[in-house]
Design an enzyme around this catalytic site. Sequence first.
Site, PDB file in Angstrom:
ATOM      1  N   CYS A 115       0.804  -1.229   0.000  1.00 11.52           N
ATOM      2  CA  CYS A 115       0.000   0.000   0.000  1.00 11.52           C
ATOM      3  C   CYS A 115       0.833   1.273   0.000  1.00 11.52           C
ATOM      4  O   CYS A 115       0.379   2.314  -0.479  1.00 11.52           O
ATOM      5  CB  CYS A 115      -0.949   0.005   1.202  1.00 11.52           C
ATOM      6  SG  CYS A 115      -2.177  -1.318   1.146  1.00 11.52           S
ATOM      7  N   HIS A 262      -3.763   7.223   0.986  1.00 13.59           N
ATOM      8  CA  HIS A 262      -3.984   5.887   0.437  1.00 13.59           C
ATOM      9  C   HIS A 262      -5.419   5.482   0.721  1.00 13.59           C
ATOM     10  O   HIS A 262      -5.919   5.653   1.834  1.00 13.59           O
ATOM     11  CB  HIS A 262      -3.013   4.890   1.074  1.00 13.59           C
ATOM     12  CG  HIS A 262      -3.403   3.464   0.877  1.00 13.59           C
ATOM     13  ND1 HIS A 262      -3.645   2.928  -0.368  1.00 13.59           N
ATOM     14  CD2 HIS A 262      -3.613   2.461   1.776  1.00 13.59           C
ATOM     15  CE1 HIS A 262      -3.982   1.652  -0.228  1.00 13.59           C
ATOM     16  NE2 HIS A 262      -3.980   1.355   1.057  1.00 13.59           N
ATOM     17  N   ASN A 292      -9.870  -0.559  -2.510  1.00 13.80           N
ATOM     18  CA  ASN A 292      -8.448  -0.399  -2.204  1.00 13.80           C
ATOM     19  C   ASN A 292      -7.639  -1.026  -3.331  1.00 13.80           C
ATOM     20  O   ASN A 292      -7.632  -2.241  -3.502  1.00 13.80           O
ATOM     21  CB  ASN A 292      -8.135  -1.080  -0.868  1.00 13.80           C
ATOM     22  CG  ASN A 292      -6.677  -0.956  -0.462  1.00 13.80           C
ATOM     23  OD1 ASN A 292      -5.827  -0.571  -1.250  1.00 13.80           O
ATOM     24  ND2 ASN A 292      -6.392  -1.299   0.783  1.00 13.80           N
TER      25      ASN A 292
END
Length: 335
Positions: A115, A262, A292
Site C-alpha cells: 500500500c 492511500h 483499495n
Amino acid sequence: MYNSKITGLGYFVPENVVTNDDLKQWMETSDEWIQERTGIQERRWIDPATGETTSTMAVKAAKIAIERAGLTKDDIDFIIFATLSPDMYFPGGGVRVQDMLDMPTVGALDVRNQCSGFIYSMSVADQFIKTGMYKNVLVIGSENHSGGLERSTRGRNVTVIFGDGAGAAVLSRSEEEDKGVLSSHLHSEGKHAKELALEGPSTGRWVPEILAENNPDDVSYYPYMNGQFVFKHAVVRFSEAIVEGLQANNLQKEDIDMLIPHQANLRIAQFIQRKFQLRDDQVYNNIMKYGNTTAASVIIALTEAWEKGKINDGDLVVLAAFGSGFTWGSVIIRW
C-alpha cells in the site's frame, strides 16, 4: 542539485464494475454491511476474458502519463514499478512495461511495499533525479487483486475491500527550486508483518508443500488482514508521516491544499481529515468507486483530483500511505 517535478499523470481501471450487491453471489454480505465498515460502494475487477494483467494496465496508464508530460517513450530514463501482484512470481512487472512500451534498454526497478509502494517509488525517483542520475523517471502503481481473492463468506473481510487498477506519473528534472517534490519520509515496522500478509505460495510455504497437505482449510495462499489492528496503527502512522513532512518543510496543517491519502478505508481517511481539521475539498477520496487498489490507489486518486481541477499551480499537495509491512510514508509536493 536538481529538483523533481510531476510532469504527467495517468490512470486506467478495468471496465468491469463489481457492486456490493454483486458480491452476494459469492458470499453472505450486504451493501449496508460493506459501506458501514469501509465506505466502498463498488470496485473494478478484471474480466478474465479481456486478458488484462497488472502489466497491461500499467502500460495503459503509463502511455497517458508520458503523453501528458509532452514526452515520448524514448525520453524515459528509468522505470519504477510498485505492485504486490506482478504477472509472474519473477521477473517483476518493470521489465514487462519496458518491453510492452518498446522502450530502449532503460533500467527497471520493482518495489514491493504494497500500500505504500507508490510513496516509496516516488521517493526513489525523486532521489535519482535530484542527484542528476536521471532526467525523466516513469513511476507506476498497478494491481490485479481480483485473481487472488477468496470469493466466499470465509474470505469476505478482505475480498470486499480490494479492486484492480493502475496509475502512473512521470517525474522530471526541474530548474524551479520552489516547486516539485519538497521531501519524502519513509518508515517500516516489520514486527507486525503477519498482521497484513499473504504467506503462501512463497519460499517459506512453497506450492508442493501446500498441495501435498491437501488441506481445504488452508488459507495461507489468500491475503490475511487483522483489520482492527491495522486500523489502529494506520491512523497513528498516517498522522505521524504527515506531521513529519510538514515539519521538515516548516509548514503547518493550514498550509495543506490537498491531501491524497492511500485509499484503504474511508473511515481512516475521515479520521485523518478530522484530526487535521481539513475541509472536504482539501481531501480527495475515491475508495467508494474503486475500493483499495493498494500500490495504485494514491496515484489513481492524485490523477483524478488533478483531472477534476482540484489541484492547481502553487498548491501544497500531501501524499500519505500506510500498509503491509508495516510500511508507511509521505511525500510533500509544491505543485
